[in-house]
Motif scaffolding. Structure first.
Motif, short mmCIF file in Angstrom:
data_model
loop_
_atom_site.label_atom_id
_atom_site.label_comp_id
_atom_site.label_asym_id
_atom_site.label_seq_id
_atom_site.Cartn_x
_atom_site.Cartn_y
_atom_site.Cartn_z
N SER B 223 0.87 -1.18 0.00
CA SER B 223 0.00 0.00 0.00
C SER B 223 0.91 1.22 0.00
CB SER B 223 -0.87 -0.01 1.27
OG SER B 223 -1.36 1.28 1.56
N PRO B 224 0.49 2.30 -0.69
CA PRO B 224 1.36 3.48 -0.68
C PRO B 224 1.50 4.10 0.71
CG PRO B 224 -0.74 3.94 -1.79
CD PRO B 224 -0.68 2.47 -1.55
N THR B 225 0.51 3.87 1.59
CA THR B 225 0.59 4.43 2.94
C THR B 225 0.76 3.32 3.96
OG1 THR B 225 -1.82 4.36 3.19
CG2 THR B 225 -0.87 6.37 2.30
N GLY B 226 1.37 3.65 5.09
CA GLY B 226 1.57 2.66 6.14
C GLY B 226 1.00 3.17 7.44
N GLY B 227 1.70 4.11 8.05
CA GLY B 227 1.26 4.64 9.33
C GLY B 227 1.98 3.94 10.47
N ASP B 228 1.92 4.60 11.66
CA ASP B 228 2.66 4.07 12.81
C ASP B 228 2.05 2.78 13.34
OD1 ASP B 228 4.40 6.24 12.86
OD2 ASP B 228 3.07 7.43 14.14
N GLY B 229 0.71 2.70 13.35
CA GLY B 229 0.06 1.60 14.07
C GLY B 229 0.25 1.80 15.55
N GLN B 319 9.29 11.67 -7.78
CA GLN B 319 10.02 11.23 -6.58
C GLN B 319 9.07 10.68 -5.50
OE1 GLN B 319 12.27 14.52 -5.03
NE2 GLN B 319 13.23 13.26 -3.42
N TRP B 320 7.84 11.16 -5.50
CA TRP B 320 6.94 10.86 -4.38
C TRP B 320 5.63 10.17 -4.79
CZ3 TRP B 320 7.76 16.66 -3.14
CH2 TRP B 320 8.98 16.83 -2.48
N PHE B 321 5.51 9.81 -6.05
CA PHE B 321 4.27 9.21 -6.51
C PHE B 321 4.16 7.77 -6.01
CE2 PHE B 321 1.64 7.32 -10.09
CZ PHE B 321 0.46 7.96 -9.75
N MET B 322 3.12 7.47 -5.24
CA MET B 322 2.87 6.13 -4.68
C MET B 322 3.96 5.67 -3.71
SD MET B 322 0.01 5.82 -6.12
CE MET B 322 -0.52 4.23 -5.52
N ARG B 327 11.36 0.97 -2.53
CA ARG B 327 10.24 0.06 -2.25
C ARG B 327 8.90 0.74 -2.41
NH1 ARG B 327 13.54 -3.31 -2.97
NH2 ARG B 327 14.54 -4.59 -1.37
N ARG B 328 8.89 1.85 -3.18
CA ARG B 328 7.58 2.45 -3.44
C ARG B 328 6.69 1.42 -4.12
NH1 ARG B 328 8.05 7.14 -7.65
NH2 ARG B 328 9.88 7.67 -6.41
N ILE B 329 5.38 1.62 -4.03
CA ILE B 329 4.44 0.65 -4.57
C ILE B 329 4.38 0.78 -6.09
CG2 ILE B 329 1.94 0.15 -4.63
CD1 ILE B 329 3.43 -0.83 -2.14
#
Lengths: 400, 400
Positions: B223-229, B319-322, B327-329
């Motif tokens: 997924s392009p986003t993760g988050g801390d959890g 540079q920042w897409f996805m 390891r970008r998606i």
């Protein structure tokens, strides 16, 4: 109340102890173990980032990470952590790092999907692959003092969730609406949401909040209770039934904190319950009390099961103990830790003896078709003098 | 608002159509298919009760149920439903019911655990086992009008969830506390809780509610986003970070109704956002608009991916897409249905063409390390003139 954070990183000495025990267990059967499954990876490396932990029978392990490497480095105290592009690169990466490829390689064959297994067979073409999952599950069954503290904290949060239930129950509210509010409250205490089960196809969403006859509705799940669920696509758990007066309301919820679980069930009631339900509930509490004394290290888990079944029969509940009919559940308790279905199982025919440091959820329940469920579930620590409950809300039915 | 129930039982003519297509697809490679995985079982039998659906290349299927048989009989419209004690009994039960044992048997080898696969190999010792999972996934990628209606209903509920977000966001509240309340609201609309993913180790708990820099924190998840959890044991999703002013707040949530999913993301903000973030968000909306026109039946999914990557680069976001870094998606969208990771994948190198009736979540996002995420996700139906969004809340950033 907005979250009780412990950082949840497994201490370095804890990881080293776990490694030593795994290496001792594997030596008779494998020269190396490749850990891939998320829960086992967390247990042995303190991270669920995507990758592999290679554990040789002697020496230091190697953590190989596909994604996210930086995060894995922050979470795991292992010294040797490298990036890995794909499973195909594993043998050459191991060789580069000075590891001999194992003649016999242990994999978690109880959970690893067939296509991955077939692909690892090719990748490690010179190794014979054996199943290491039972060994890992046996090791994980006995909790360290660190783990016991983590489960104690999860149980403490679970007590807070159960103290909240009376505020939310009201006649005419649907099971799922009450469940949603209770779950939101659990999240505010730091509940991780995800509850992991090892058995393929096992799913649980927080637990079961079920009222009256709906609680006695069986499901596919290896659990004495099922419930309607919101549709056949889930087929268990809270449904759209309205909560009524004078029926037993089962709240059987799991609190998941820092990976560790506490399993806990209580009965609530708006109004009053018929005498036979009250008597059945008391019978389950009596069985729980007897087991708490009897369940000492060394006793066979299958014998505890038989004791509970015999007592339930003596008290007149053989027809409804742990479900009804041919497919009633043949266990009365199960280990809990990072997964909900850990060893030991307090189940028919189980030869595994209890040991100090095991944590078991013991759940004697009476399931009466068309009427509902009464009984109890607590998460207990096995100690030298029997079971110590970690979940501590009052065992009695709460009348509102 | 307390639950919108459709009974969720798959209509009989729907099951018959699905069966016919599966039989056509299997004929070149297998004489029979044994469906075991929960989602496939629901798709082909309208039940998740524990059991097996045996589908011969010609003729009627046989549903064999371990638990709960009565419930499966109420849920599935198949005529032939029998009880089965164990997998070992399958060959003799099939023979008793007049089925010839298949020379080639198709199994879902992408999901079936290795030990079960090895055990089925023994049980069906005279059959050669082949993987049928890709065929099933290709068939499930194209949705029927019934399924499209179910996803439309899930999307409608998702719109209601997104309309609720502004009431819950406040400076200083933790991500996970807001997430819990929003999730409780979703449950009151009938959200089933469980979100199924096919990929082993894939887990999602409702989705991602992430603020500012936490949203740009990568995780193990595809997924392009993760988050801390809330801890390393989950390693994704809402964490204990307090929501601040003037930062993008990503709400990327899945609504699951009657088994069917709608995937949906929007950006919220307490205060205002820097011009470069506003421009990046607008760029993602522009890319979405172009794809909505271009993505017609017949276009290759890999070509849509390349178009999106090229447009993002032209606009200065390569540079920042996805995601960022190695390891970008490598996808910008994915099919949704009963699982979150269905075919087709709008991904690098994919040769699968779009087809009428596919449902895809398209998610162009910009992930800026230490600052956050902007962009969009909608669940779309593929029609003859392009994509029709099923999630319909306003695509613009909501400022509060």
């Amino acid at each position: 109340m907005e979250g009780q954070r412990f950082d949840g990183i497994v201490p370095a000495d804890e990881l080293r102890d776990r490694l030593t025990r795994l290496q001792e267990a594997m030596r008779p059967k494998a020269n190396g173990v490749l850990i891939v499954q998320k829960t086992d990876l967390f247990y042995y490396a303190s991270t669920v980032q995507q990758g592999w932990l290679y554990v040789p029978a002697e020496g230091q392990p190697l953590l190989l990470i596909f994604k996210d490497y930086q995060r894995a480095c922050r979470e795991s105290s292992w010294q040797r952590i490298i990036e890995a592009d794909s499973p195909k690169a594993l043998p050459s990466l191991l060789a580069e790092q000075g590891y001999r490829l194992p003649e016999v390689l242990g994999l978690e064959l109880d959970v690893l999907p067939a296509n991955l297994f077939l692909s690892y067979q090719k990748i490690f073409g010179d190794s014979r692959i054996v199943d290491i999952s039972t060994d890992i599950r046996l090791l994980r069954a006995v909790k360290s003092p660190y783990e016991i503290e983590m489960i104690r904290r999860a149980a403490h949060c679970s007590d807070q969730v159960f103290a909240k239930v009376p505020e939310l129950l009201a006649e005419g509210r649907s099971e799922v609406a009450v469940a949603g509010e209770l779950e939101g409250f659990a999240r505010s205490l730091g509940h991780q949401g995800i509850i992991r089960m090892r058995m393929w196809g096992g799913e649980l969403f927080y637990g079961h909040l079920l009222s009256g006859a709906a609680a006695a509705q069986p499901s596919y799940l290896a659990s004495p209770t099922g419930g309607d669920g919101v549709s056949p696509a889930v087929g268990q758990g809270a449904g759209l039934k309205k909560i009524g007066r004078n029926e037993p309301i089962l709240v059987d919820y799991v609190f998941a904190l820092n990976g560790y679980l506490a399993d806990h069930a209580r009965i609530f009631c708006l109004g009053e319950l018929a005498d036979d339900l009250l008597a059945a509930h008391q019978a389950m509490l009596d069985i729980q009390e007897e087991v708490k004394q009897q369940a000492r290290p060394g006793i066979l888990t299958g014998d505890i099961y038989e004791l509970m079944v015999a007592r339930a029969a003596e008290k007149g509940y053989d027809q409804w103990f742990m479900g009804s009919g041919e497919r009633r559940i043949r266990f009365t308790g199960h280990g809990v830790g990072l997964e909900l279905d850990e060893f030991p199982f307090i189940a028919k025919g189980q030869k595994l003896p209890l040991a100090t440091g095991m944590v078991v959820a013991l759940e004697p329940k009476v399931v009466i078709p068309d009427r509902g469920v009464v009984g109890i579930e607590n998460t207990h620590l096995v100690g030298s003098s029997g079971l110590e409950p970690l979940t501590t809300s009052p065992d009695t039915i709460t009348f509102l």
